[in-house]
Design a protein around this motif. Structure first.
Motif, mmCIF file in Angstrom:
data_model
loop_
_atom_site.group_PDB
_atom_site.id
_atom_site.type_symbol
_atom_site.label_atom_id
_atom_site.label_comp_id
_atom_site.label_asym_id
_atom_site.label_seq_id
_atom_site.Cartn_x
_atom_site.Cartn_y
_atom_site.Cartn_z
ATOM 1 N N VAL A 406 0.735 -1.151 -0.060
ATOM 2 C CA VAL A 406 -0.123 -0.058 0.010
ATOM 3 C C VAL A 406 0.844 1.077 0.059
ATOM 4 O O VAL A 406 1.767 1.276 0.843
ATOM 5 C CB VAL A 406 -0.948 0.172 1.257
ATOM 6 C CG1 VAL A 406 -1.592 1.412 1.515
ATOM 7 C CG2 VAL A 406 -1.916 -1.103 1.069
ATOM 8 N N LEU A 407 0.620 2.190 -0.998
ATOM 9 C CA LEU A 407 1.157 3.442 -0.827
ATOM 10 C C LEU A 407 0.419 4.233 -0.049
ATOM 11 O O LEU A 407 -0.667 4.691 -0.221
ATOM 12 C CB LEU A 407 1.272 4.073 -2.336
ATOM 13 C CG LEU A 407 2.093 3.400 -3.292
ATOM 14 C CD1 LEU A 407 1.765 3.875 -4.566
ATOM 15 C CD2 LEU A 407 3.446 3.466 -2.933
ATOM 16 N N LEU A 408 0.923 4.404 1.359
ATOM 17 C CA LEU A 408 0.370 5.295 2.431
ATOM 18 C C LEU A 408 1.150 6.747 2.444
ATOM 19 O O LEU A 408 2.275 6.811 2.926
ATOM 20 C CB LEU A 408 0.661 4.558 3.684
ATOM 21 C CG LEU A 408 -0.233 5.062 4.812
ATOM 22 C CD1 LEU A 408 -1.712 4.861 4.541
ATOM 23 C CD2 LEU A 408 0.021 4.410 5.907
ATOM 24 N N PRO A 409 0.245 7.810 2.438
ATOM 25 C CA PRO A 409 0.866 9.064 2.256
ATOM 26 C C PRO A 409 0.979 9.439 3.947
ATOM 27 O O PRO A 409 0.456 8.773 4.606
ATOM 28 C CB PRO A 409 -0.333 9.994 1.755
ATOM 29 C CG PRO A 409 -1.241 9.024 1.131
ATOM 30 C CD PRO A 409 -1.136 7.891 1.692
ATOM 31 N N ARG A 434 8.733 6.124 0.501
ATOM 32 C CA ARG A 434 8.125 6.110 -0.930
ATOM 33 C C ARG A 434 7.499 7.438 -1.181
ATOM 34 O O ARG A 434 6.421 7.618 -0.636
ATOM 35 C CB ARG A 434 7.492 4.995 -1.250
ATOM 36 C CG ARG A 434 7.201 4.901 -2.733
ATOM 37 C CD ARG A 434 8.767 4.800 -3.662
ATOM 38 N NE ARG A 434 9.531 3.735 -3.107
ATOM 39 C CZ ARG A 434 9.284 2.537 -3.441
ATOM 40 N NH1 ARG A 434 8.560 2.110 -4.527
ATOM 41 N NH2 ARG A 434 10.096 1.464 -3.001
ATOM 42 N N GLN A 435 7.886 8.267 -1.807
ATOM 43 C CA GLN A 435 7.237 9.513 -2.344
ATOM 44 C C GLN A 435 6.427 10.308 -1.421
ATOM 45 O O GLN A 435 5.400 10.415 -1.455
ATOM 46 C CB GLN A 435 6.350 8.953 -3.594
ATOM 47 C CG GLN A 435 6.848 8.406 -4.564
ATOM 48 C CD GLN A 435 5.893 7.535 -5.586
ATOM 49 O OE1 GLN A 435 4.543 7.773 -5.552
ATOM 50 N NE2 GLN A 435 6.485 7.188 -6.915
ATOM 51 N N GLY A 436 7.243 10.623 -0.204
ATOM 52 C CA GLY A 436 6.581 11.342 0.915
ATOM 53 C C GLY A 436 5.592 10.646 1.412
ATOM 54 O O GLY A 436 4.867 11.355 2.255
ATOM 55 N N LEU A 439 5.759 2.823 1.783
ATOM 56 C CA LEU A 439 5.297 1.663 0.930
ATOM 57 C C LEU A 439 5.194 0.639 2.293
ATOM 58 O O LEU A 439 6.319 0.144 2.698
ATOM 59 C CB LEU A 439 6.358 1.284 0.002
ATOM 60 C CG LEU A 439 5.805 -0.071 -0.707
ATOM 61 C CD1 LEU A 439 4.702 0.383 -1.616
ATOM 62 C CD2 LEU A 439 7.068 -0.283 -1.542
ATOM 63 N N VAL A 440 4.094 0.346 2.493
ATOM 64 C CA VAL A 440 3.803 -0.538 3.731
ATOM 65 C C VAL A 440 3.292 -1.977 3.047
ATOM 66 O O VAL A 440 2.252 -1.992 1.946
ATOM 67 C CB VAL A 440 2.593 0.044 4.487
ATOM 68 C CG1 VAL A 440 2.518 -0.995 5.743
ATOM 69 C CG2 VAL A 440 3.073 1.183 4.994
ATOM 70 N N GLU A 441 3.733 -2.930 3.897
ATOM 71 C CA GLU A 441 3.494 -4.552 3.147
ATOM 72 C C GLU A 441 1.758 -4.383 3.579
ATOM 73 O O GLU A 441 1.266 -3.970 4.582
ATOM 74 C CB GLU A 441 4.043 -5.464 3.809
ATOM 75 C CG GLU A 441 5.590 -5.486 3.589
ATOM 76 C CD GLU A 441 6.070 -6.762 4.154
ATOM 77 O OE1 GLU A 441 5.626 -7.456 4.872
ATOM 78 O OE2 GLU A 441 7.381 -6.771 3.827
ATOM 79 N N ALA A 442 1.186 -5.218 2.501
ATOM 80 C CA ALA A 442 -0.166 -5.446 2.789
ATOM 81 C C ALA A 442 -0.752 -6.771 2.520
ATOM 82 O O ALA A 442 -0.943 -7.266 1.421
ATOM 83 C CB ALA A 442 -0.990 -4.580 1.840
ATOM 84 N N ALA A 501 -0.468 -1.419 -4.451
ATOM 85 C CA ALA A 501 0.673 -1.474 -5.187
ATOM 86 C C ALA A 501 1.415 -2.685 -5.353
ATOM 87 O O ALA A 501 1.117 -3.645 -4.271
ATOM 88 C CB ALA A 501 1.544 -0.095 -4.658
ATOM 89 N N ASP A 502 2.375 -2.909 -6.186
ATOM 90 C CA ASP A 502 3.080 -4.247 -6.188
ATOM 91 C C ASP A 502 4.394 -4.031 -5.275
ATOM 92 O O ASP A 502 4.658 -3.132 -4.616
ATOM 93 C CB ASP A 502 3.578 -4.440 -7.620
ATOM 94 C CG ASP A 502 4.245 -3.716 -8.352
ATOM 95 O OD1 ASP A 502 4.958 -2.904 -7.403
ATOM 96 O OD2 ASP A 502 4.382 -3.647 -9.523
ATOM 97 N N ALA A 503 5.162 -5.021 -5.317
ATOM 98 C CA ALA A 503 6.237 -4.991 -4.253
ATOM 99 C C ALA A 503 7.111 -3.787 -4.570
ATOM 100 O O ALA A 503 7.953 -3.644 -3.599
ATOM 101 C CB ALA A 503 7.168 -6.388 -4.322
ATOM 102 N N ASP A 504 7.351 -3.529 -5.903
ATOM 103 C CA ASP A 504 8.385 -2.537 -6.160
ATOM 104 C C ASP A 504 7.662 -0.933 -5.965
ATOM 105 O O ASP A 504 8.212 -0.103 -6.375
ATOM 106 C CB ASP A 504 8.742 -2.732 -7.554
ATOM 107 C CG ASP A 504 9.521 -3.885 -7.679
ATOM 108 O OD1 ASP A 504 10.067 -4.103 -7.019
ATOM 109 O OD2 ASP A 504 9.277 -4.655 -8.732
#
Length: 745
Positions: A406-409, A434-436, A439-442, A501-504
């Motif tokens: 997950v892309l978490l702000p 990641r990007q401000g 990147l959290v595992e889900a 998101a994927d792992a990358d």
């Protein structure tokens, strides 16, 4: 002449013959037992690896087929160390070929593989050595910084035991040789050289030990067969375990015999070498005596005994100090055996408490029967209703697991988490910026629709299939430990969707959320502490996958069926339910494993008991070596101690006071390992309790007091028996006759 002298000397010293024979029998028994057990353990492990993983020693993934593959196979066969080249059709595909190799010389596997890799221009990932199998043959990758050390450890244990037996036998041979020191003095005075005396003593040891060596080896292998049979009976009900078959290789038998013979010869040569260097005049005085008048400051033991028992304590302490070298193996063996036994039992007790709290009791209301169906997708499973309708089933959940991210702000974190310093403060290196944001595992748990709706109702959320549910919690590792975790909300309470998101970190799509929950479904699952766990209904998973790109699978498809029976279900009812589930799955063509909770707990208990039995037997074996050393000393130094006690008798000590000296010495020897071990064990337990965050009251309620007390009692009774027999032999003789000997110092 030497044969005649040795035959006559041994015929007139039956006690010495019995002592040497008993020592040789014990040494060969222990060595044969260890050799047999270690070889069978090694053979069983090799058979398991061959059965489960195959007999290949290396695998090559060749990016070619057809004529190119034939050329590569011919190239492989040209290597001198390559024995067989086999194409694995099951693992091969239309664009690749998997080739399995065996080698003539296992020691050259890694060197030959590197040459093959260079010759065929392969990458590191295309060359695989069977490290597990090769390590059992003591072949390890020279580039591996942490090679497997199990087999070297077992060989080291065997070497330590052999060294301990050398010291034990050395004491027994020295006892018997010192008893004949006067005869050696006579031979030296008439011209016998030290070399001739050593050869005489060695031939005596070999002649006396030959039959006991053979008998001890036979008894040791028989005992190994008995141990293996006991292990098979104890583990008969373990699922998937193949019974061990006792086997012996001729080299193992030869190795055990040669090891025992070499141990006897070395043990006899050490005292023979020392005694042959004693000057003839000193040897003519008779048996060597212990110097009971210390020329240096008394030891701490002597001072303590003198303070407690007066002159008798001082005499007993001096006697122990004078014989500390001959009793060294006894002290070390008894200390290590008792320390190992108590530490082992305490470790298994703590481990059992931890396993019970974190697994069996934690999940006892979460499952009774679980079926695992590999290579099966949830959409293809059609027995959910049939399983739920089985007699005794209160709840049935069918699910599968996937992995995404997950892309978490950064501002999406909950106020409580931000106040604690954010995800980085709690997760440390596990937090990936990641990007401000992060990147959290889900982890994704996809439930069948009916189970998902029941979960929504239990969590107080709308019963709908139009969104997923987020497990909104993160472990507050700064203010709690893993045993008693405290959680903080992970995301803002109003979060309505998340970017998958994927792992990358490549976005996959927006996932709508029905709501947030701080309690997961009642499943037998352990979730990552710094992950955003998402629970999906099956219909949403299929619909979302048609509109968005699903995450790349990180595991083979697998369906899990969790069945919960009535409260207080018995083991027989669990087994009946397990059998019904197995029959239903087999009838529908689903292949998998079915397990029940109570049987798994019983299996776990049997495995722990088996491990305790094996390690306990090793501790008993170690203790028996020390106790054998005590018996050899108390019964072997009879002549010397008679002279010692004759001097005490001449000074006015009564027979009762003489007997008390034995009891003081025996008490010190028996209580010393206990006095040293118990504080060390208490400190070790305190460290384990601190590391595991367990309540000390839980351990104290289940502390292994009885087995530790029985082991200590065994040591105390054995040493008391040894000293009682020694006192009977020494004090049962007429000590006044020794007082008439002018040579008595």
């Amino acid at each position: 002449m030497w044969k005649i002298f040795s035959r006559s000397d041994l015929a007139h010293t039956p006690a010495a013959v019995r002592t040497m024979a008993a020592a040789a029998l014990a040494a060969s028994f222990f060595l044969a037992l260890l050799c047999g057990l270690f070889y069978n353990a090694w053979a069983y492990e090799v058979d398991r690896i061959l059965r489960e993983e195959g007999s290949w020693q290396a695998r090559l993934t060749l990016p070619c087929t057809g004529a190119a593959l034939t050329e590569s196979l011919e190239t492989l066969e040209q290597f001198a160390q390559v024995d067989t080249v086999t194409l694995n059709g099951e693992l091969s595909g239309p664009e690749r070929s998997v080739v399995e190799l065996t080698f003539r010389d296992r020691a050259a596997v890694y060197e030959t593989l590197e040459a093959i890799r260079v010759r065929l221009d392969l990458t590191e990932g295309q060359v695989q050595a069977h490290d597990t199998l090769l390590s059992r043959y003591l072949v390890t990758d020279p580039r591996d910084p942490t090679p497997p050390l199990l087999l070297p450890f077992l060989l080291g244990v065997w070497g330590v035991m052999a060294l301990a037996l050398v010291l034990l036998l050395r004491n027994s041979f020295e006892i018997t040789m010192q008893a004949r020191l006067h005869r050696f003095g006579i031979l030296s005075s008439v011209g016998a050289t030290p070399r001739q005396l050593r050869l005489c003593l060695l031939q005596e040891a070999a002649a006396v030990a030959l039959v006991p060596l053979a008998a001890g080896t036979l008894l040791g292998f028989a005992a190994g067969w008995g141990v293996l049979a006991a292990v098979n009976r104890a583990a008969a009900d373990l699922p998937g375990r193949q019974p061990a078959v006792f086997r012996l290789h001729p080299l193992v038998v030869l190795g055990a015999l040669l090891s025992a013979l070499l141990t006897v010869l070395v043990s006899a040569w050490l005292p023979a070498r020392r005694l042959s260097r004693i000057p003839p005049l000193e040897a003519l005085r008779g048996a060597a005596r212990a110097d009971l008048a210390p020329h240096r400051k008394p030891s701490l033991t002597t001072r303590l005994l003198a303070a407690c028992f007066g002159i008798r304590g001082e005499l007993a302490g001096n006697a122990l100090s004078a014989r500390k070298k001959s009793l060294r193996i006894a002290r070390v063996s008894l200390l290590l055996s008792f320390l190992g036994f108590t530490a082992m039992l305490c470790f298994f007790t703590l481990s059992g408490i931890s396993t019970r709290l974190t697994y069996f009791e934690r999940y006892q209301d979460a499952w009774d029967v679980i079926a695992t169906l590999p290579d099966t997708e949830l959409g293809d499973f059609s027995l959910t209703d049939a399983l739920a309708a089985l007699p005794g089933v209160e709840d049935c959940t069918v699910y599968e697991k996937q992995q995404a991210a997950v892309l978490l702000p950064a501002d999406a974190q909950s106020p409580e988490l931000q106040a604690a310093g954010g995800l980085a403060a709690l997760a440390g290196s596990d937090a990936v910026p990641r990007q401000g944001g992060w990147l959290v595992e889900a982890p994704l748990v996809v439930l069948d629709d009916a189970s998902f709706l029941r979960f929504c109702e239990a969590a107080g959320l709308p019963a709908s299939l139009d969104g997923a549910v987020l497990l909104n919690r993160v472990w507050d590792s700064l203010h709690s430990n893993f045993r008693n975790r405290q959680y903080l909300p992970f995301v803002q309470s109003g979060t309505a969707s998340l970017t998958l998101a994927d792992a990358d970190g490549a976005p996959l799509g927006e996932l709508p959320l029905l709501g947030l929950s701080d309690t997961p479904p009642n499943l037998r699952e352990e979730y990552d502490q710094y992950a955003l766990v998402l629970f999906w209904p099956q219909s949403l998973w299929q619909a979302w996958g048609q509109e968005n790109r699903l995450p790349a699978p990180t595991r083979d498809p697998e369906v899990l069926v969790r069945l919960l029976g009535r409260e207080g279900i018995s083991q027989s009812e669990c087994e009946e339910l397990q059998a019904a589930v197995s029959a239903l799955l087999d009838g529908a063509g689903y292949a998998g494993t079915v397990e029940n909770r109570l049987a798994e707990r019983a299996t776990n208990d049997r495995m722990i008991q088996g491990a305790e039995g094996i390690l306990g037997a090793f501790c008993l074996l170690l203790a028996s070596i020390g106790l054998a050393n005590v018996f050899l000393n108390t019964l072997g130094f009879v002549g010397q101690r008679r002279r010692e006690f004759a001097r005490y008798l001449s000074l006015g000590m009564t027979p009762r006071e003489l007997r008390s000296l034995f009891w003081i010495e025996g008490s010190v020897l028996a209580l010393r390992p206990l006095v040293i071990t118990l504080p060390l064990t208490a400190g070790l337990v305190a460290l384990m309790l601190r590391a595991s965050y367990l309540d000390p009251a839980l351990f104290l309620a289940e502390a292994p007091v009885l087995p530790v007390a029985l082991f200590a009692l065994l040591i105390l009774v054995s040493i008391a028996l040894a000293y009682a027999l020694g006192a009977r032999k020494v004090l049962g003789a007429d000590l006044t006759e020794l007082l008439k000997d002018d040579s008595l110092p």
